[in-house]
Scaffold this motif. Structure first.
Motif, PDB file in Angstrom:
ATOM      1  N   VAL A  16      35.639  28.429  40.771  1.00  0.00           N
ATOM      2  CA  VAL A  16      35.659  29.348  41.633  1.00  0.00           C
ATOM      3  C   VAL A  16      37.177  30.178  41.696  1.00  0.00           C
ATOM      4  CG1 VAL A  16      36.465  29.450  44.515  1.00  0.00           C
ATOM      5  CG2 VAL A  16      34.774  27.763  43.741  1.00  0.00           C
ATOM      6  N   SER A  17      36.961  31.274  41.849  1.00  0.00           N
ATOM      7  CA  SER A  17      37.938  32.591  41.530  1.00  0.00           C
ATOM      8  C   SER A  17      38.447  32.908  42.802  1.00  0.00           C
ATOM      9  CB  SER A  17      37.754  33.464  40.404  1.00  0.00           C
ATOM     10  OG  SER A  17      38.886  34.386  40.395  1.00  0.00           O
ATOM     11  N   LEU A  18      39.570  32.886  43.123  1.00  0.00           N
ATOM     12  CA  LEU A  18      40.356  33.598  44.369  1.00  0.00           C
ATOM     13  C   LEU A  18      41.003  34.845  43.892  1.00  0.00           C
ATOM     14  CD1 LEU A  18      41.210  30.602  46.317  1.00  0.00           C
ATOM     15  CD2 LEU A  18      39.249  31.467  46.500  1.00  0.00           C
ATOM     16  N   VAL A  19      40.936  35.403  42.840  1.00  0.00           N
ATOM     17  CA  VAL A  19      41.671  36.505  42.340  1.00  0.00           C
ATOM     18  C   VAL A  19      40.812  37.546  41.745  1.00  0.00           C
ATOM     19  CG1 VAL A  19      43.768  37.104  40.923  1.00  0.00           C
ATOM     20  CG2 VAL A  19      43.579  34.670  41.691  1.00  0.00           C
ATOM     21  N   PRO A  20      40.742  38.721  42.405  1.00  0.00           N
ATOM     22  CA  PRO A  20      39.483  39.702  41.953  1.00  0.00           C
ATOM     23  C   PRO A  20      39.616  39.955  40.492  1.00  0.00           C
ATOM     24  CG  PRO A  20      40.195  40.018  44.197  1.00  0.00           C
ATOM     25  CD  PRO A  20      40.963  38.859  43.834  1.00  0.00           C
ATOM     26  N   SER A  21      40.991  40.227  40.139  1.00  0.00           N
ATOM     27  CA  SER A  21      40.973  40.601  38.656  1.00  0.00           C
ATOM     28  C   SER A  21      40.970  39.828  37.630  1.00  0.00           C
ATOM     29  CB  SER A  21      42.636  41.415  38.503  1.00  0.00           C
ATOM     30  OG  SER A  21      43.525  40.169  38.796  1.00  0.00           O
ATOM     31  N   LEU A  22      41.144  38.451  37.956  1.00  0.00           N
ATOM     32  CA  LEU A  22      40.938  37.296  37.112  1.00  0.00           C
ATOM     33  C   LEU A  22      39.434  36.991  37.147  1.00  0.00           C
ATOM     34  CD1 LEU A  22      44.158  35.080  37.616  1.00  0.00           C
ATOM     35  CD2 LEU A  22      43.361  36.749  35.729  1.00  0.00           C
ATOM     36  N   THR A  23      38.705  37.249  38.249  1.00  0.00           N
ATOM     37  CA  THR A  23      37.158  37.080  38.120  1.00  0.00           C
ATOM     38  C   THR A  23      36.837  38.175  37.121  1.00  0.00           C
ATOM     39  OG1 THR A  23      37.175  36.407  40.864  1.00  0.00           O
ATOM     40  CG2 THR A  23      35.129  37.345  39.788  1.00  0.00           C
ATOM     41  N   GLU A  24      37.134  39.294  37.258  1.00  0.00           N
ATOM     42  CA  GLU A  24      36.683  40.235  36.292  1.00  0.00           C
ATOM     43  C   GLU A  24      36.997  39.495  34.928  1.00  0.00           C
ATOM     44  OE1 GLU A  24      37.092  44.925  35.159  1.00  0.00           O
ATOM     45  OE2 GLU A  24      38.747  43.713  35.669  1.00  0.00           O
ATOM     46  N   TYR A  25      37.950  39.029  34.615  1.00  0.00           N
ATOM     47  CA  TYR A  25      38.378  38.463  33.068  1.00  0.00           C
ATOM     48  C   TYR A  25      37.566  37.388  32.839  1.00  0.00           C
ATOM     49  CZ  TYR A  25      41.313  36.179  29.761  1.00  0.00           C
ATOM     50  OH  TYR A  25      41.910  35.639  28.509  1.00  0.00           O
ATOM     51  N   LEU A  26      37.245  36.430  33.891  1.00  0.00           N
ATOM     52  CA  LEU A  26      36.436  35.185  33.498  1.00  0.00           C
ATOM     53  C   LEU A  26      34.845  35.862  33.057  1.00  0.00           C
ATOM     54  CD1 LEU A  26      37.505  33.061  36.541  1.00  0.00           C
ATOM     55  CD2 LEU A  26      37.972  32.587  34.185  1.00  0.00           C
ATOM     56  N   PHE A  27      34.372  36.735  33.856  1.00  0.00           N
ATOM     57  CA  PHE A  27      33.111  37.422  33.386  1.00  0.00           C
ATOM     58  C   PHE A  27      33.205  38.026  32.116  1.00  0.00           C
ATOM     59  CE2 PHE A  27      31.883  37.083  38.005  1.00  0.00           C
ATOM     60  CZ  PHE A  27      30.555  36.758  37.779  1.00  0.00           C
ATOM     61  N   TRP A  28      34.216  38.636  31.837  1.00  0.00           N
ATOM     62  CA  TRP A  28      34.412  39.179  30.444  1.00  0.00           C
ATOM     63  C   TRP A  28      34.611  38.219  29.451  1.00  0.00           C
ATOM     64  CZ3 TRP A  28      38.653  39.098  26.789  1.00  0.00           C
ATOM     65  CH2 TRP A  28      38.619  40.273  26.094  1.00  0.00           C
ATOM     66  N   LEU A  29      35.079  37.058  29.745  1.00  0.00           N
ATOM     67  CA  LEU A  29      34.941  36.085  28.743  1.00  0.00           C
ATOM     68  C   LEU A  29      33.852  35.306  28.494  1.00  0.00           C
ATOM     69  CD1 LEU A  29      38.319  34.126  29.889  1.00  0.00           C
ATOM     70  CD2 LEU A  29      38.036  35.506  27.599  1.00  0.00           C
ATOM     71  N   GLY A  30      32.822  35.574  29.419  1.00  0.00           N
ATOM     72  CA  GLY A  30      31.428  35.142  29.089  1.00  0.00           C
ATOM     73  C   GLY A  30      31.152  34.100  29.984  1.00  0.00           C
ATOM     74  N   LEU A  31      31.858  33.826  31.018  1.00  0.00           N
ATOM     75  CA  LEU A  31      31.749  32.521  31.912  1.00  0.00           C
ATOM     76  C   LEU A  31      30.901  32.631  33.026  1.00  0.00           C
ATOM     77  CD1 LEU A  31      35.433  31.235  31.558  1.00  0.00           C
ATOM     78  CD2 LEU A  31      33.733  30.622  30.082  1.00  0.00           C
ATOM     79  N   ALA A  32      29.890  33.699  33.031  1.00  0.00           N
ATOM     80  CA  ALA A  32      28.926  33.814  34.281  1.00  0.00           C
ATOM     81  C   ALA A  32      28.339  32.844  34.645  1.00  0.00           C
ATOM     82  CB  ALA A  32      28.180  34.952  33.949  1.00  0.00           C
ATOM     83  N   GLU A  33      27.930  31.924  33.844  1.00  0.00           N
ATOM     84  CA  GLU A  33      27.350  30.558  34.342  1.00  0.00           C
ATOM     85  C   GLU A  33      28.166  29.462  34.891  1.00  0.00           C
ATOM     86  OE1 GLU A  33      24.813  29.100  31.199  1.00  0.00           O
ATOM     87  OE2 GLU A  33      23.645  30.812  30.914  1.00  0.00           O
ATOM     88  N   GLN A  34      29.367  29.626  34.594  1.00  0.00           N
ATOM     89  CA  GLN A  34      30.318  28.544  35.342  1.00  0.00           C
ATOM     90  C   GLN A  34      30.946  29.167  36.499  1.00  0.00           C
ATOM     91  OE1 GLN A  34      30.665  29.253  31.707  1.00  0.00           O
ATOM     92  NE2 GLN A  34      29.088  27.595  31.473  1.00  0.00           N
ATOM     93  N   ILE A  35      30.698  30.131  36.952  1.00  0.00           N
ATOM     94  CA  ILE A  35      31.457  30.812  38.227  1.00  0.00           C
ATOM     95  C   ILE A  35      30.387  30.525  39.298  1.00  0.00           C
ATOM     96  CG2 ILE A  35      32.429  32.831  39.299  1.00  0.00           C
ATOM     97  CD1 ILE A  35      32.786  33.980  36.417  1.00  0.00           C
ATOM     98  N   VAL A  36      31.042  29.708  40.439  1.00  0.00           N
ATOM     99  CA  VAL A  36      30.239  29.394  41.293  1.00  0.00           C
ATOM    100  C   VAL A  36      30.564  29.792  42.846  1.00  0.00           C
ATOM    101  CG1 VAL A  36      29.236  27.192  40.281  1.00  0.00           C
ATOM    102  CG2 VAL A  36      31.579  27.161  41.543  1.00  0.00           C
ATOM    103  N   GLY A  37      31.714  30.502  42.620  1.00  0.00           N
ATOM    104  CA  GLY A  37      32.125  31.081  43.921  1.00  0.00           C
ATOM    105  C   GLY A  37      33.289  31.967  43.672  1.00  0.00           C
ATOM    106  N   ILE A  38      33.478  33.042  44.505  1.00  0.00           N
ATOM    107  CA  ILE A  38      34.437  34.305  44.229  1.00  0.00           C
ATOM    108  C   ILE A  38      34.783  34.635  45.818  1.00  0.00           C
ATOM    109  CG2 ILE A  38      33.566  34.870  41.901  1.00  0.00           C
ATOM    110  CD1 ILE A  38      32.030  37.171  43.189  1.00  0.00           C
ATOM    111  N   THR A  39      35.770  35.604  45.969  1.00  0.00           N
ATOM    112  CA  THR A  39      35.984  36.183  47.108  1.00  0.00           C
ATOM    113  C   THR A  39      35.379  37.550  47.291  1.00  0.00           C
ATOM    114  OG1 THR A  39      37.642  37.838  46.241  1.00  0.00           O
ATOM    115  CG2 THR A  39      38.483  35.344  46.876  1.00  0.00           C
ATOM    116  N   ASP A  40      35.200  38.077  48.818  1.00  0.00           N
ATOM    117  CA  ASP A  40      34.536  39.256  48.997  1.00  0.00           C
ATOM    118  C   ASP A  40      35.092  40.317  48.224  1.00  0.00           C
ATOM    119  OD1 ASP A  40      33.176  37.496  50.895  1.00  0.00           O
ATOM    120  OD2 ASP A  40      34.281  37.961  52.820  1.00  0.00           O
ATOM    121  N   TYR A  41      36.435  40.073  47.835  1.00  0.00           N
ATOM    122  CA  TYR A  41      37.084  41.285  47.235  1.00  0.00           C
ATOM    123  C   TYR A  41      36.782  41.316  45.618  1.00  0.00           C
ATOM    124  CZ  TYR A  41      39.243  41.852  51.699  1.00  0.00           C
ATOM    125  OH  TYR A  41      39.325  41.802  53.119  1.00  0.00           O
TER     126      TYR A  41
END
Length: 263
Positions: A27-52
């Protein structure tokens, strides 16, 4: 690094985190780090994010939202059963972090106030997921941009809000990124990281340039027209490039170096 084995890491606050395996639910609560996690190729592991968390748009559209950075739905987050929560000292409230930790969840708290700190945190986060090689590529790209010394030096005031007017203070990531591009913050910063100063106070500082990023406040050309006469140049600019750390840092350094060189 994709194996089941005990390993430790410290977050940006120096807190020890212990993992029994590579986290599989994030779960990522930081918009810029959410972008980074997807950039790292972790889309399948991301189960929750903020509205922002709005980038990358197509991928975040299908991920459960847990409300905002300042008011996350704790019960929903707990129900998502994350192996790791990514948070930030400035963007997230300490009481929310404490409550989630009390529920037994592991939280990496980031604290990025400079480009150099980003260059420490980003590889560390990537290493948790076995993506160190990709992070090293990003760090090399950032270092290449930093090696291009700016050809200008300007005193800059950067607004982040109006009504009341608020400005980027010295001890911030945005101020440091601008410094890497040839700008010095003209605010003495006596009142904190984002001090409130009226326009007359800014005029008295005699900045060479005023920057009006389009987030968090959506400054526009109308705002720039209102400020005419306070500085030799008043520029509307990209707020995400200025404040989001992650894969966009090389482009941010390029963009703001060019902007500051514009007469």
């Amino acid at each position: 690094m994709w194996y089941n084995s005990l390993f430790d890491i410290t977050d940006d606050l120096g807190r020890l985190l212990r993992f029994e395996r590579v986290p599989q639910r994030i779960v990522s609560l930081v918009p810029s780090l959410t972008e980074y996690l997807f950039w790292l190729g972790l889309a399948e592991q991301i189960v929750g994010i903020t509205d922002y968390c709005i980038v990358p748009a197509e991928q975040v559209a299908t991920v459960p939202k847990v409300r905002g950075t300042k008011n996350p739905n704790r019960e929903q987050i707990i129900g998502l059963a994350p192996d790791l929560i990514i948070a930030n000292k400035e963007e997230n409230r300490q009481r929310d972090i404490a409550a989630l930790e009390a529920a037994g969840l592991t939280i990496y708290v980031s604290d990025i106030e400079s480009v150099q700190q980003a260059m420490i945190t980003l590889p560390k986060l990537a290493g948790i997921f076995g993506r160190a090689e990709q992070a090293n590529w990003l760090i090399a790209a950032i270092q290449a941009e930093l090696a291009l010394k700016p050809t200008t030096h300007q005193r800059v005031a950067t607004a982040i809000w109006r009504d009341p007017w608020m400005w980027v203070g010295q001890a911030t990531y945005a101020a440091d990124l601008l410094a890497c591009c040839g700008a010095s913050n003209c605010l003495a910063d006596p009142a904190g990281r984002y001090p409130r100063l009226e326009l007359a106070e800014i005029a008295a500082l005699q900045p060479d340039r005023i920057l009006l990023p389009d987030e968090p406040y959506p400054f526009s050309q109308a705002d720039a027209d209102e400020l005419q006469g306070l500085a030799a140049r008043i520029d509307c600019c990209d707020g995400q490039l200025l404040t989001w750390y992650g894969p966009r840092i090389p482009l941010a350094l390029q963009t703001y170096r060019r902007l500051l060189q514009t007469e």
